[in-house]
Write a protein that holds these residues in place. Structure first.
Motif, PDB file in Angstrom:
ATOM      1  N   UNK A 130       0.644  -1.492  -0.193  1.00 48.14           N
ATOM      2  CA  UNK A 130      -0.014  -0.015   0.032  1.00 48.14           C
ATOM      3  C   UNK A 130       0.899   1.232   0.157  1.00 48.14           C
ATOM      4  N   UNK A 131       0.251   2.363  -0.557  1.00 41.44           N
ATOM      5  CA  UNK A 131       1.162   3.612  -0.878  1.00 41.44           C
ATOM      6  C   UNK A 131       1.537   4.040   0.604  1.00 41.44           C
ATOM      7  N   UNK A 132       0.729   3.862   1.767  1.00 42.69           N
ATOM      8  CA  UNK A 132       1.011   4.244   3.211  1.00 42.69           C
ATOM      9  C   UNK A 132       2.238   3.754   3.496  1.00 42.69           C
ATOM     10  N   UNK A 133       2.886   2.719   3.042  1.00 45.92           N
ATOM     11  CA  UNK A 133       3.839   1.867   3.608  1.00 45.92           C
ATOM     12  C   UNK A 133       5.158   2.631   3.365  1.00 45.92           C
ATOM     13  N   UNK A 134       5.177   3.552   2.169  1.00 43.19           N
ATOM     14  CA  UNK A 134       6.245   4.307   2.203  1.00 43.19           C
ATOM     15  C   UNK A 134       7.436   3.700   1.429  1.00 43.19           C
ATOM     16  N   UNK A 135       7.481   2.325   0.760  1.00 44.11           N
ATOM     17  CA  UNK A 135       8.412   1.808   0.104  1.00 44.11           C
ATOM     18  C   UNK A 135       7.882   1.150  -1.108  1.00 44.11           C
ATOM     19  N   UNK A 136       8.685   1.108  -2.089  1.00 49.29           N
ATOM     20  CA  UNK A 136       8.573   0.639  -3.327  1.00 49.29           C
ATOM     21  C   UNK A 136       8.672  -1.054  -3.267  1.00 49.29           C
ATOM     22  N   UNK A 137       8.014  -1.716  -4.056  1.00 51.04           N
ATOM     23  CA  UNK A 137       7.753  -2.979  -4.048  1.00 51.04           C
ATOM     24  C   UNK A 137       9.356  -3.709  -4.430  1.00 51.04           C
ATOM     25  N   UNK A 138       9.538  -4.913  -3.945  1.00 44.74           N
ATOM     26  CA  UNK A 138      10.909  -5.370  -4.259  1.00 44.74           C
ATOM     27  C   UNK A 138      10.706  -6.703  -4.880  1.00 44.74           C
ATOM     28  N   UNK A 139      11.480  -6.907  -6.192  1.00 45.61           N
ATOM     29  CA  UNK A 139      11.160  -8.446  -6.871  1.00 45.61           C
ATOM     30  C   UNK A 139      12.541  -8.663  -7.491  1.00 45.61           C
ATOM     31  N   UNK A 140      12.981 -10.227  -7.134  1.00 47.03           N
ATOM     32  CA  UNK A 140      13.947 -10.795  -7.814  1.00 47.03           C
ATOM     33  C   UNK A 140      13.648 -11.569  -8.865  1.00 47.03           C
ATOM     34  N   UNK A 141      12.200 -11.880  -9.065  1.00 45.61           N
ATOM     35  CA  UNK A 141      11.607 -12.638 -10.181  1.00 45.61           C
ATOM     36  C   UNK A 141      10.026 -12.347  -9.841  1.00 45.61           C
ATOM     37  N   UNK A 142       9.262 -12.510 -10.882  1.00 45.62           N
ATOM     38  CA  UNK A 142       7.848 -12.504 -11.017  1.00 45.62           C
ATOM     39  C   UNK A 142       6.970 -13.461 -10.333  1.00 45.62           C
ATOM     40  N   UNK A 143       6.454 -13.602  -9.285  1.00 44.90           N
ATOM     41  CA  UNK A 143       5.749 -14.981  -8.859  1.00 44.90           C
ATOM     42  C   UNK A 143       4.667 -15.304 -10.059  1.00 44.90           C
ATOM     43  N   UNK A 144       4.775 -16.359 -10.823  1.00 49.24           N
ATOM     44  CA  UNK A 144       4.105 -16.754 -11.825  1.00 49.24           C
ATOM     45  C   UNK A 144       4.302 -18.189 -12.188  1.00 49.24           C
ATOM     46  N   UNK A 145       3.130 -19.064 -12.663  1.00 53.10           N
ATOM     47  CA  UNK A 145       3.357 -20.170 -13.341  1.00 53.10           C
ATOM     48  C   UNK A 145       3.316 -20.284 -14.610  1.00 53.10           C
TER      49      UNK A 145
END
Length: 293
Positions: free
Chosen positions: A99-114
């Motif tokens: 959520x925007x209120x978290x104040x942090x960008x998301x982090x990914x080393x991969x995209x969770x998908x099958x």
């Protein structure tokens, strides 16, 4: 399953760009000699007419059979058979962001998908190989370019036609500074400044960020969010000198893996190695941006 500390350390040595799993604090890569490609007008519009070189290209994967055939024919003969052709990528299912209120960008080393997809990402921009456009057109797949301002400022126009052949331009700082060595404000200067400069060059402000060397901390996520970045990315596999380096013992590209390469002197071999590996694993390159809300 996807990586081990030992594999990450090996990858850091081989790639010269750090490991995604351990938040390394390695320094910037040594830039190669300046490109001999002709300089372009930095003020050129982001949608320069006829920039794609071969007609019939818009977004990646939309090239007509005729335009892809023409792009393949334009390649040197020794490269044509090394460009695999892929089926269309499936419709993307977007990931969840904090959520925007978290104040942090998301982090990914991969995209969770099958889904049977992988992602091609290319960093820096020092080496401006004249075959890049033809290769992008012949492959007819998307790639995300995380560009460093200092690496491209001698010829930012080089990357304009690559956008018409399936490339999306994203943020990789101004100076390739190691994020973990900077304060929060220092990280903001690098990330916000990089995004602003790329927006001036290409007409669209990046929304994704890759920290140089894969080195990041919580301040990186905060700075990226403050600078309008939706997500921060590292990687799962990397390429150099025409060889793929895996971060898993199985030496497999899994669905959702993010592959890192660079604009380096062996760009052609690296790009073809990435295409070959994705194809060998039964996957299709997909657009990273399509999976981010």
């Amino acid at each position: 399953m996807f990586r081990t500390a030992a594999a990450g350390t090996l990858l850091a040595v081989l790639a010269g760009c750090g490991s995604s799993g351990a938040h390394p604090a390695g320094g910037p890569e040594t830039p190669p000699p300046p490109s001999t490609a002709p300089a372009a007008d930095p003020s050129a519009p982001a949608s320069a007419p006829g920039a794609s070189g071969v007609p019939g290209f818009g977004i990646a994967g939309s090239g007509t059979p005729e335009s892809v055939t023409a792009a393949l024919a334009a390649l040197p003969e020794n490269l044509r058979k090394r460009v695999p052709q892929f089926p269309p990528a499936p419709l993307p299912v977007k990931v969840s962001l904090p959520p925007a209120t978290d104040g942090k960008a998301a982090f990914f080393s991969r995209i969770p998908t099958t889904e049977k997809i992988a992602f091609i990402t290319i960093d820096d921009g020092w080496e401006k190989n004249p075959l890049a456009l033809q290769l992008f057109q012949a492959a007819n797949v998307p790639q995300s370019l995380f560009l460093e301002v200092n690496a491209i400022k001698d010829n930012p126009g080089f990357f304009l036609p690559l956008q018409t052949a399936g490339a999306t331009i994203e943020n990789h700082t101004i100076t390739h500074a190691t994020m973990t060595r900077l304060s929060l404000e220092g990280q903001k200067r690098e990330i916000c400044g990089g995004a602003d400069k790329l927006a001036a060059y290409y007409g669209t402000r990046p929304t994704l960020f890759r920290p140089p060397g894969g080195s990041w901390n919580n301040n990186t996520l905060r700075a990226a969010h403050a600078c309008g970045m939706k997500a921060v990315f590292t990687w799962t596999q990397t390429t150099d000198h025409g060889k793929l380096f895996y971060q898993n013992e199985e030496k497999v590209i899994y669905p959702g893996d993010i592959i890192l390469m660079h604009f380096r002197p062996r760009f052609v071999d690296d790009y073809l190695a990435v295409l070959k590996a994705i194809h060998k694993n039964g996957l299709t390159p997909a657009r990273l941006e399509d999976y981010i809300p």
